[in-house]
Design a protein around this motif. Structure first.
Motif, PDB file in Angstrom:
ATOM      1  N   LEU A   4       0.617  -1.348   0.413  1.00 38.51           N
ATOM      2  CA  LEU A   4       0.015   0.204  -0.163  1.00 38.51           C
ATOM      3  C   LEU A   4       0.577   1.371  -0.565  1.00 38.51           C
ATOM      4  O   LEU A   4       1.540   1.466   0.329  1.00 38.51           O
ATOM      5  CB  LEU A   4      -0.656  -0.134   1.028  1.00 38.51           C
ATOM      6  CG  LEU A   4      -2.223   1.268   1.238  1.00 38.51           C
ATOM      7  CD1 LEU A   4      -3.241   0.443   2.001  1.00 38.51           C
ATOM      8  CD2 LEU A   4      -1.783   2.483   1.674  1.00 38.51           C
ATOM      9  N   LEU A   5       0.640   1.878  -0.597  1.00 38.66           N
ATOM     10  CA  LEU A   5       1.448   3.488  -1.326  1.00 38.66           C
ATOM     11  C   LEU A   5       0.155   4.451  -1.054  1.00 38.66           C
ATOM     12  O   LEU A   5      -0.162   4.847  -1.701  1.00 38.66           O
ATOM     13  CB  LEU A   5       2.267   3.255  -2.631  1.00 38.66           C
ATOM     14  CG  LEU A   5       2.653   4.509  -2.782  1.00 38.66           C
ATOM     15  CD1 LEU A   5       3.923   5.095  -2.287  1.00 38.66           C
ATOM     16  CD2 LEU A   5       3.291   4.587  -4.185  1.00 38.66           C
ATOM     17  N   VAL A  40      -8.936   3.361   5.040  1.00 42.42           N
ATOM     18  CA  VAL A  40     -10.162   2.623   4.117  1.00 42.42           C
ATOM     19  C   VAL A  40      -9.675   1.457   3.655  1.00 42.42           C
ATOM     20  O   VAL A  40      -9.815   0.514   3.341  1.00 42.42           O
ATOM     21  CB  VAL A  40     -10.935   3.207   3.840  1.00 42.42           C
ATOM     22  CG1 VAL A  40     -11.951   2.587   2.933  1.00 42.42           C
ATOM     23  CG2 VAL A  40     -11.583   4.249   4.157  1.00 42.42           C
ATOM     24  N   GLN A  41      -8.371   1.396   2.546  1.00 45.12           N
ATOM     25  CA  GLN A  41      -8.017   0.620   1.783  1.00 45.12           C
ATOM     26  C   GLN A  41      -6.934  -0.321   2.361  1.00 45.12           C
ATOM     27  O   GLN A  41      -7.065  -1.416   2.486  1.00 45.12           O
ATOM     28  CB  GLN A  41      -6.680   1.722   1.025  1.00 45.12           C
ATOM     29  CG  GLN A  41      -7.523   1.785  -0.173  1.00 45.12           C
ATOM     30  CD  GLN A  41      -7.670   1.372  -1.249  1.00 45.12           C
ATOM     31  OE1 GLN A  41      -8.314   0.069  -1.025  1.00 45.12           O
ATOM     32  NE2 GLN A  41      -7.224   1.851  -2.335  1.00 45.12           N
ATOM     33  N   PRO A  46      -6.795  -6.705   4.336  1.00 45.85           N
ATOM     34  CA  PRO A  46      -6.135  -6.815   5.697  1.00 45.85           C
ATOM     35  C   PRO A  46      -4.664  -8.501   5.823  1.00 45.85           C
ATOM     36  O   PRO A  46      -3.469  -8.020   6.313  1.00 45.85           O
ATOM     37  CB  PRO A  46      -6.760  -7.986   6.644  1.00 45.85           C
ATOM     38  CG  PRO A  46      -8.222  -8.500   5.180  1.00 45.85           C
ATOM     39  CD  PRO A  46      -8.018  -7.399   4.270  1.00 45.85           C
ATOM     40  N   ASP A  47      -4.680  -8.281   3.980  1.00 48.28           N
ATOM     41  CA  ASP A  47      -2.733  -9.412   3.433  1.00 48.28           C
ATOM     42  C   ASP A  47      -1.955  -7.904   3.028  1.00 48.28           C
ATOM     43  O   ASP A  47      -2.160  -8.761   2.310  1.00 48.28           O
ATOM     44  CB  ASP A  47      -3.644 -10.207   2.414  1.00 48.28           C
ATOM     45  CG  ASP A  47      -4.454  -9.802   1.442  1.00 48.28           C
ATOM     46  OD1 ASP A  47      -4.188  -8.556   1.569  1.00 48.28           O
ATOM     47  OD2 ASP A  47      -4.009 -10.232   0.558  1.00 48.28           O
ATOM     48  N   ILE A  48      -2.220  -7.121   3.112  1.00 44.06           N
ATOM     49  CA  ILE A  48      -1.249  -6.157   2.722  1.00 44.06           C
ATOM     50  C   ILE A  48       0.007  -6.692   3.977  1.00 44.06           C
ATOM     51  O   ILE A  48      -0.113  -6.422   4.128  1.00 44.06           O
ATOM     52  CB  ILE A  48      -1.474  -4.169   3.209  1.00 44.06           C
ATOM     53  CG1 ILE A  48      -2.944  -3.594   2.341  1.00 44.06           C
ATOM     54  CG2 ILE A  48      -0.150  -3.858   2.873  1.00 44.06           C
ATOM     55  CD1 ILE A  48      -3.596  -2.341   2.518  1.00 44.06           C
ATOM     56  N   ASP A  49       1.550  -6.422   2.751  1.00 40.01           N
ATOM     57  CA  ASP A  49       2.401  -7.139   2.994  1.00 40.01           C
ATOM     58  C   ASP A  49       3.646  -5.609   3.738  1.00 40.01           C
ATOM     59  O   ASP A  49       4.291  -6.263   4.321  1.00 40.01           O
ATOM     60  CB  ASP A  49       3.334  -7.947   1.870  1.00 40.01           C
ATOM     61  CG  ASP A  49       2.632  -8.958   1.803  1.00 40.01           C
ATOM     62  OD1 ASP A  49       2.476  -9.403   2.589  1.00 40.01           O
ATOM     63  OD2 ASP A  49       2.397  -9.249   0.019  1.00 40.01           O
ATOM     64  N   ASP A  75       0.131  -5.002  12.828  1.00 35.26           N
ATOM     65  CA  ASP A  75       0.560  -5.730  12.126  1.00 35.26           C
ATOM     66  C   ASP A  75       1.166  -5.962  11.394  1.00 35.26           C
ATOM     67  O   ASP A  75       2.096  -6.677  10.157  1.00 35.26           O
ATOM     68  CB  ASP A  75      -0.184  -7.722  12.047  1.00 35.26           C
ATOM     69  CG  ASP A  75      -0.104  -8.160  13.352  1.00 35.26           C
ATOM     70  OD1 ASP A  75       0.321  -8.132  14.518  1.00 35.26           O
ATOM     71  OD2 ASP A  75      -1.375  -8.665  13.949  1.00 35.26           O
ATOM     72  N   ILE A  76       0.882  -4.557  10.132  1.00 35.21           N
ATOM     73  CA  ILE A  76       1.536  -4.623   9.202  1.00 35.21           C
ATOM     74  C   ILE A  76       2.874  -3.860   8.831  1.00 35.21           C
ATOM     75  O   ILE A  76       3.038  -2.339   9.703  1.00 35.21           O
ATOM     76  CB  ILE A  76       0.170  -3.350   8.307  1.00 35.21           C
ATOM     77  CG1 ILE A  76      -1.191  -4.376   7.915  1.00 35.21           C
ATOM     78  CG2 ILE A  76       0.918  -3.255   7.037  1.00 35.21           C
ATOM     79  CD1 ILE A  76      -2.158  -3.908   7.114  1.00 35.21           C
ATOM     80  N   PRO A  77       3.648  -3.949   8.213  1.00 32.01           N
ATOM     81  CA  PRO A  77       5.018  -3.048   8.517  1.00 32.01           C
ATOM     82  C   PRO A  77       4.843  -2.203   7.968  1.00 32.01           C
ATOM     83  O   PRO A  77       4.181  -1.722   6.779  1.00 32.01           O
ATOM     84  CB  PRO A  77       6.018  -4.167   7.687  1.00 32.01           C
ATOM     85  CG  PRO A  77       5.447  -5.381   7.927  1.00 32.01           C
ATOM     86  CD  PRO A  77       3.833  -5.354   7.932  1.00 32.01           C
ATOM     87  N   LEU A  78       5.186  -1.076   8.002  1.00 32.88           N
ATOM     88  CA  LEU A  78       5.485   0.561   8.075  1.00 32.88           C
ATOM     89  C   LEU A  78       6.557   1.181   7.372  1.00 32.88           C
ATOM     90  O   LEU A  78       7.022   1.509   8.423  1.00 32.88           O
ATOM     91  CB  LEU A  78       4.029   0.930   9.364  1.00 32.88           C
ATOM     92  CG  LEU A  78       4.413   2.886   8.513  1.00 32.88           C
ATOM     93  CD1 LEU A  78       2.968   2.806   8.986  1.00 32.88           C
ATOM     94  CD2 LEU A  78       5.152   4.035   9.104  1.00 32.88           C
ATOM     95  N   VAL A  79       6.909   1.761   6.648  1.00 33.99           N
ATOM     96  CA  VAL A  79       7.530   2.109   6.162  1.00 33.99           C
ATOM     97  C   VAL A  79       7.728   3.546   5.842  1.00 33.99           C
ATOM     98  O   VAL A  79       6.831   3.744   4.816  1.00 33.99           O
ATOM     99  CB  VAL A  79       8.833   1.939   4.782  1.00 33.99           C
ATOM    100  CG1 VAL A  79       9.427   2.778   4.762  1.00 33.99           C
ATOM    101  CG2 VAL A  79       9.135   0.340   5.417  1.00 33.99           C
ATOM    102  N   VAL A  80       7.792   4.992   6.729  1.00 33.63           N
ATOM    103  CA  VAL A  80       7.880   6.184   6.418  1.00 33.63           C
ATOM    104  C   VAL A  80       8.426   6.894   4.876  1.00 33.63           C
ATOM    105  O   VAL A  80       9.828   6.605   5.046  1.00 33.63           O
ATOM    106  CB  VAL A  80       8.321   7.484   7.661  1.00 33.63           C
ATOM    107  CG1 VAL A  80       8.291   8.773   6.987  1.00 33.63           C
ATOM    108  CG2 VAL A  80       7.067   7.089   8.688  1.00 33.63           C
ATOM    109  N   LEU A  81       7.685   8.154   4.257  1.00 23.93           N
ATOM    110  CA  LEU A  81       8.293   8.199   3.058  1.00 23.93           C
ATOM    111  C   LEU A  81       8.324   9.474   3.507  1.00 23.93           C
ATOM    112  O   LEU A  81       7.238  10.070   3.412  1.00 23.93           O
ATOM    113  CB  LEU A  81       7.849   7.724   1.399  1.00 23.93           C
ATOM    114  CG  LEU A  81       7.663   5.835   1.250  1.00 23.93           C
ATOM    115  CD1 LEU A  81       7.306   6.297   0.061  1.00 23.93           C
ATOM    116  CD2 LEU A  81       8.878   5.986   0.713  1.00 23.93           C
ATOM    117  N   SER A  82       9.223  10.548   3.738  1.00 17.81           N
ATOM    118  CA  SER A  82       8.871  11.965   3.494  1.00 17.81           C
ATOM    119  C   SER A  82      10.350  12.741   3.073  1.00 17.81           C
ATOM    120  O   SER A  82      11.407  12.294   3.165  1.00 17.81           O
ATOM    121  CB  SER A  82       9.139  11.663   5.040  1.00 17.81           C
ATOM    122  OG  SER A  82       8.495  13.383   5.865  1.00 17.81           O
TER     123      SER A  82
END
Length: 213
Positions: A4-5, A40-41, A46-49, A75-82
């Motif tokens: 997810l972007l 929402v997305q 829920p299967d977002i990697d 549980d979803i790995p999150l990476v910040v873009l900034s």
């Protein structure tokens, strides 16, 4: 790999899409343009990697959006873009639960390397964080005497030491001659012992328990 972007600039999303096309396995990309659409997305998939999230988007101010995402989807790995390369913003995002922080000024090669590092189970910090990042990753083995009262077993203390040094699960498994699934079990026990939900929080808690020089 479903990714997810979330970014409020269409041109930025298109550029990142081109970079992600170089990842293996192939990426199925889902777009969001603000925090409400991000939530929402994510709820619908829920299967977002992996979630790549712009730090500043409509819906929340500053770190509030990152904190809210971690609370809703731990549980979803999150990476910040900034666009920000402020050490304060980088550290704040990691403390809020992000597993990586990629400045938008980074090259495509740096972005790919960072994402592969996170997907391997590690935490990515940009060089911009400088010496302040070193303290987050490096803990002298002798200092782990301070953790003897944490309730961890001797084996879990070894895993904690390597975890604090920024080692990925695969590397920990190789160094301690155990399977990656066993490493995950030990890391889950470490999370429970420290009352945390992700690797960044665990490392920060280890740092808090270390004797101050």
């Amino acid at each position: 790999m479903k990714t997810l972007l979330a970014d409020d600039h269409p041109l930025m999303r298109e550029g990142v899409r081109q970079v992600l096309s170089q990842l293996e396995p192939p990426v199925e990309l889902i777009d969001a343009h603000d925090y409400p659409s991000l939530f929402v997305q994510t709820a619908q998939h829920p299967d977002i990697d992996l979630a790549l999230v712009d730090l500043n988007m409509p819906g929340f101010v500053g770190m509030q959006g990152i904190t809210e995402f971690r609370n809703r989807f731990p549980d979803i790995p999150l990476v910040v873009l900034s666009a920000s390369e402020s050490p304060h913003d980088i550290r704040s995002a990691l403390e809020a639960g992000a597993l990586g922080y990629i400045p938008k000024a980074a090259s495509s090669a740096v972005m790919l390397a960072a994402l592969r590092q996170v997907l391997a189970g590690d935490i990515y910090m940009p060089p911009r964080l400088g010496n302040s990042a070193a303290g987050l990753h490096t803990v002298a083995p002798a200092d782990f005497e301070a953790l003897q009262h944490s309730g961890l077993t001797a084996r879990q203390l070894e895993v904690a030491r390597l975890l604090a040094q920024g080692c990925a699960n695969k590397a920990i498994a190789g160094m301690l001659a155990m399977s990656e699934s066993t490493v995950k079990v030990h890391i889950a026990a470490i999370f429970r012992a420290f009352g945390v939900t992700n690797r960044t929080e665990a490392v920060l808690e280890i740092q808090r328990l270390m004797p101050k020089s």
